[in-house]
Scaffold this motif. Sequence first.
Motif: not given
Length: 306
Positions: A47-53
Motif C-alpha cells: 500500500g505504498t510506493k517504494l521506487l521513483h522510476r
Amino acid sequence: MLKNQFLEIRNFVTVAQAGSFTSAAQALGMTGSALSKSILRLETRLGTKLLHRTTRRVSLTNDGDSYLSDCKDAMAILDEAENRLGSAQHLPAGRVRIDLPTAFGRRYILPSLLELSTRYEQLELSITFSDRTTDLMDDGIDLAVRVGALGNNMDLVARKLGEHRRVICAAPLYLERRGMPQTPADLKQHDCVVGWPLGQKPSWLLKNTDGVTEAHEIPVRHEIGDCEAILAATLAGCGLAQVPTWLVEDYLRSGALVSVLDDQAADALPVHAIWIKTPYIQPKMRVVIEALLLLATAPGSKFEAL
C-alpha cells in the motif's frame, strides 16, 4: 510468508541496489516487464510506493529506503541461518539429547561424551539418566542407550554395543544370618532388595532346570529406585540383590559381597544404542554414535558380558 512474497522482496532489493530495472533484470534472469510487474505487486500489497522510476534510473522513496533497510537486515539473518545450518552438515554442531542408564551411564559413558564435547566446541549435549524405558519421539530424545531386549519398532535404529550379565549377591554378614539359598525356590525365604517396581510383580531372571531363562517371583523387603543405592543396601547387609556384574565385580573379588545361585544365572542382557530412523544422520549424531561404538569395543570395555 508465501514463496512469491519472498521473490518480490528479493526482486525489490536487487532493483534498489542496482539502481536500474535493466541491470536488475539481467542479474535475476528475468525480463524487464516481469520484474516491473513484480515490484508493482509488492507496492500494491504494502500500500505504498517504494521506487521513483524515470527513463534513465530508479531511486528509492522515503518508504522504499526504510523498507530496503529492513529487508537487508532480514536477508542477512536468513543468510546467517543458512550458513550455520550448512556448516552443521559437515561439522558436529548443535544439540544432541541423550538418555542413559543411570549408574552405568554416569560411570562409563558420560566421561567419553564429555571428552567428545571438548573436542567439538559447537557440539551441545543434553543428557538425562533413567533406568525406565522412555519414548524417544514423545520425550524429544535423539539417542538412548538401553539394557535389555528391544521391542519391534520400525521407526528406530538399534546398534548393539555389548552385553551385561546379572548376578544375585549379598554381604557375608547377611548370608551368615539367613543362610545361603541353594535353589531359586529358596529366595522366597529371604529379604530381597529391588529397583522401583513398574507395575509388574517383582521378579528376578534365572535359568530353570532345562536351562531356559525365566522370571522367578520374589518377596521384596526394600524397594530402591537407584542402582548404586541398591548396591549400598546390599553391602550394608539388608538382603539379596540381583545387579549387573560390572557394578559389583570389585566387591565380589574382595569378598565384600558373595554371589549365589551362579549355576542358575540368567543369560546376558543385550545393550543397544537406539535412535530415530532418518534418511541422513547428522554429523552431531554420527560422532556420538561412533564414540559409543569405540567405547564398546575398547579393551576391557564394561559393555562386554562379564
